[in-house]
Design a protein around this motif. Structure first.
Motif, PDB file in Angstrom:
ATOM      1  N   THR A 112       0.984  -1.281   0.055  1.00  0.00           N
ATOM      2  CA  THR A 112      -0.007  -0.119  -0.029  1.00  0.00           C
ATOM      3  C   THR A 112       0.864   1.277   0.011  1.00  0.00           C
ATOM      4  O   THR A 112       2.197   1.177   0.291  1.00  0.00           O
ATOM      5  CB  THR A 112      -1.023   0.115   0.954  1.00  0.00           C
ATOM      6  OG1 THR A 112      -1.915   1.015   0.971  1.00  0.00           O
ATOM      7  CG2 THR A 112      -0.230   0.366   2.655  1.00  0.00           C
ATOM      8  N   GLY A 113       0.284   2.348  -0.294  1.00  0.00           N
ATOM      9  CA  GLY A 113       0.997   3.642  -0.344  1.00  0.00           C
ATOM     10  C   GLY A 113       0.183   4.854  -0.720  1.00  0.00           C
ATOM     11  O   GLY A 113      -0.897   4.415  -1.146  1.00  0.00           O
ATOM     12  N   GLY A 118       1.316   5.906  -3.523  1.00  0.00           N
ATOM     13  CA  GLY A 118       0.124   5.249  -3.974  1.00  0.00           C
ATOM     14  C   GLY A 118       0.454   4.863  -5.539  1.00  0.00           C
ATOM     15  O   GLY A 118       0.197   3.943  -6.096  1.00  0.00           O
ATOM     16  N   THR A 119       1.147   6.015  -6.095  1.00  0.00           N
ATOM     17  CA  THR A 119       1.668   5.655  -7.500  1.00  0.00           C
ATOM     18  C   THR A 119       2.464   4.540  -7.668  1.00  0.00           C
ATOM     19  O   THR A 119       2.668   3.560  -8.535  1.00  0.00           O
ATOM     20  CB  THR A 119       2.253   6.903  -8.160  1.00  0.00           C
ATOM     21  OG1 THR A 119       1.100   7.891  -8.265  1.00  0.00           O
ATOM     22  CG2 THR A 119       2.890   6.709  -9.370  1.00  0.00           C
ATOM     23  N   ALA A 134      -2.115  -8.777  -2.253  1.00  0.00           N
ATOM     24  CA  ALA A 134      -3.258  -7.834  -2.037  1.00  0.00           C
ATOM     25  C   ALA A 134      -2.435  -6.419  -2.121  1.00  0.00           C
ATOM     26  O   ALA A 134      -1.409  -6.267  -1.627  1.00  0.00           O
ATOM     27  CB  ALA A 134      -4.166  -7.834  -1.114  1.00  0.00           C
ATOM     28  N   VAL A 135      -3.074  -5.402  -2.895  1.00  0.00           N
ATOM     29  CA  VAL A 135      -2.550  -3.963  -3.144  1.00  0.00           C
ATOM     30  C   VAL A 135      -3.618  -2.853  -2.811  1.00  0.00           C
ATOM     31  O   VAL A 135      -4.915  -3.017  -3.361  1.00  0.00           O
ATOM     32  CB  VAL A 135      -2.092  -3.953  -4.405  1.00  0.00           C
ATOM     33  CG1 VAL A 135      -1.251  -2.612  -4.741  1.00  0.00           C
ATOM     34  CG2 VAL A 135      -1.139  -4.825  -4.954  1.00  0.00           C
ATOM     35  N   ALA A 136      -3.256  -1.739  -2.163  1.00  0.00           N
ATOM     36  CA  ALA A 136      -4.220  -0.926  -1.863  1.00  0.00           C
ATOM     37  C   ALA A 136      -3.563   0.364  -1.893  1.00  0.00           C
ATOM     38  O   ALA A 136      -3.057   1.131  -1.003  1.00  0.00           O
ATOM     39  CB  ALA A 136      -4.720  -1.018  -0.121  1.00  0.00           C
ATOM     40  N   PRO A 137      -3.872   1.041  -3.408  1.00  0.00           N
ATOM     41  CA  PRO A 137      -3.146   2.337  -3.716  1.00  0.00           C
ATOM     42  C   PRO A 137      -3.959   3.513  -2.971  1.00  0.00           C
ATOM     43  O   PRO A 137      -5.291   3.342  -3.366  1.00  0.00           O
ATOM     44  CB  PRO A 137      -3.116   2.323  -5.067  1.00  0.00           C
ATOM     45  CG  PRO A 137      -3.352   0.720  -5.481  1.00  0.00           C
ATOM     46  CD  PRO A 137      -4.310   0.361  -4.634  1.00  0.00           C
ATOM     47  N   VAL A 138      -3.469   4.505  -2.452  1.00  0.00           N
ATOM     48  CA  VAL A 138      -4.222   5.652  -1.894  1.00  0.00           C
ATOM     49  C   VAL A 138      -3.945   6.899  -2.654  1.00  0.00           C
ATOM     50  O   VAL A 138      -2.757   7.157  -2.645  1.00  0.00           O
ATOM     51  CB  VAL A 138      -4.107   5.780  -0.423  1.00  0.00           C
ATOM     52  CG1 VAL A 138      -4.981   6.936  -0.005  1.00  0.00           C
ATOM     53  CG2 VAL A 138      -4.342   4.460   0.346  1.00  0.00           C
ATOM     54  N   CYS A 139      -4.815   7.733  -3.465  1.00  0.00           N
ATOM     55  CA  CYS A 139      -4.674   8.789  -4.165  1.00  0.00           C
ATOM     56  C   CYS A 139      -3.409   8.699  -5.115  1.00  0.00           C
ATOM     57  O   CYS A 139      -2.756   9.595  -5.136  1.00  0.00           O
ATOM     58  CB  CYS A 139      -4.819  10.081  -3.361  1.00  0.00           C
ATOM     59  SG  CYS A 139      -3.634  10.149  -1.837  1.00  0.00           S
ATOM     60  N   ALA A 157      -8.888   0.333  -4.269  1.00  0.00           N
ATOM     61  CA  ALA A 157      -8.136   1.890  -4.172  1.00  0.00           C
ATOM     62  C   ALA A 157      -8.876   2.664  -3.631  1.00  0.00           C
ATOM     63  O   ALA A 157     -10.127   2.597  -3.372  1.00  0.00           O
ATOM     64  CB  ALA A 157      -8.090   2.031  -5.815  1.00  0.00           C
ATOM     65  N   PHE A 158      -8.321   3.883  -3.368  1.00  0.00           N
ATOM     66  CA  PHE A 158      -8.772   4.992  -2.326  1.00  0.00           C
ATOM     67  C   PHE A 158      -8.758   6.325  -3.025  1.00  0.00           C
ATOM     68  O   PHE A 158      -7.337   6.372  -3.289  1.00  0.00           O
ATOM     69  CB  PHE A 158      -8.684   4.961  -0.964  1.00  0.00           C
ATOM     70  CG  PHE A 158      -8.927   3.542  -0.177  1.00  0.00           C
ATOM     71  CD1 PHE A 158     -10.337   3.426   0.379  1.00  0.00           C
ATOM     72  CD2 PHE A 158      -8.014   2.462  -0.313  1.00  0.00           C
ATOM     73  CE1 PHE A 158     -10.487   2.100   1.016  1.00  0.00           C
ATOM     74  CE2 PHE A 158      -8.342   1.449   0.168  1.00  0.00           C
ATOM     75  CZ  PHE A 158      -9.349   1.262   1.017  1.00  0.00           C
TER      76      PHE A 158
END
Length: 221
Positions: A112-113, A118-119, A134-139, A157-158
């Motif tokens: 995640t980041g 996030g990029t 699993a991956v959770a990119p934020v903005c 994604a968020f």
């Protein structure tokens, strides 16, 4: 609390990083790993004197306050003036070392980041989808025409729907691309939120979601 360490990479980029290890870890059992990629504002000096900036946001900020989590967590720090896109090769070597040194379960490595991180989460997972459960990119922003690389990985994604730093369209384009190709990515848009989507994304529910994911799973949850 976390440790402040240094990743020495003779054949590429070296950097400082934070590491959190849960209390009462059974050294005979493999444990999950969560990799956190910070944003542009948390880059620091190459001497490591600013590595605590990495704990400004996200789960490391809560670790600093005494919160405990069920994973080993690591957070590399990008040196000032650089960006994560030029570090992917070194990040893969870093991940190899973290797995070896911390008895990590390679079926349960999560990424995640936020913002620049996030990029980085999008780009790293696009290039090495086999490495992450699993991956959770934020903005962040990815390369949407490569979305097919992520159809087998659970993605959340968020983004803030009022983000004027990185357009929410970037997350929407990635999630749409993945799903059009057979994936099951999701996007949470926070109403009225600008670039600080991480204040809302990094909660205990996301930790529970990560914990439910494994490369051994046949279905995207």
């Amino acid at each position: 609390m976390y440790e402040k360490l240094y990743f020495d990479n003779p054949s590429g980029n070296s950097f400082h990083y934070l590491r959190y290890i849960p209390k009462n870890v059974n050294k005979d059992e493999k444990i999950p790993l969560l990799v956190f990629m910070h944003g542009a504002g948390e880059r620091g000096n190459t001497d490591g004197s600013e590595v605590d900036k990495v704990a400004k946001h996200g789960y490391f900020a809560r670790v600093a306050e005494g919160k405990e989590y069920p994973f080993v967590m690591v957070a590399p720090q990008c040196p000032s003036g650089n960006y994560w896109g030029s570090y992917v090769e070194s990040l893969n070597k870093f991940l190899d070392r973290m797995i070896a040194e911390n008895n990590i379960d390679t079926d349960r490595v999560y990424l995640t980041g936020l913002s620049m991180g996030g990029t980085a989460s999008w780009l790293w997972s696009l290039g090495n989808p086999e490495r992450f459960a699993a991956v959770a990119p934020v903005c962040g922003e990815g390369i949407s025409w490569y979305g097919g690389n992520l159809v087998k990985i659970p993605i959340r994604a968020f983004h803030g729907d009022c983000d004027d730093t990185v357009s929410p369209h970037e997350s929407l384009a990635m999630v749409s691309s993945i799903n059009k190709r057979g994936g099951k990515a999701s996007l949470t848009l926070f109403p009225g939120v600008r670039h600080n989507a991480w204040d809302y994304a990094y909660n205990d529910e996301l930790i529970e979601w990560f914990a439910s994911q494994s490369l051994k799973n046949n279905e995207v949850k």
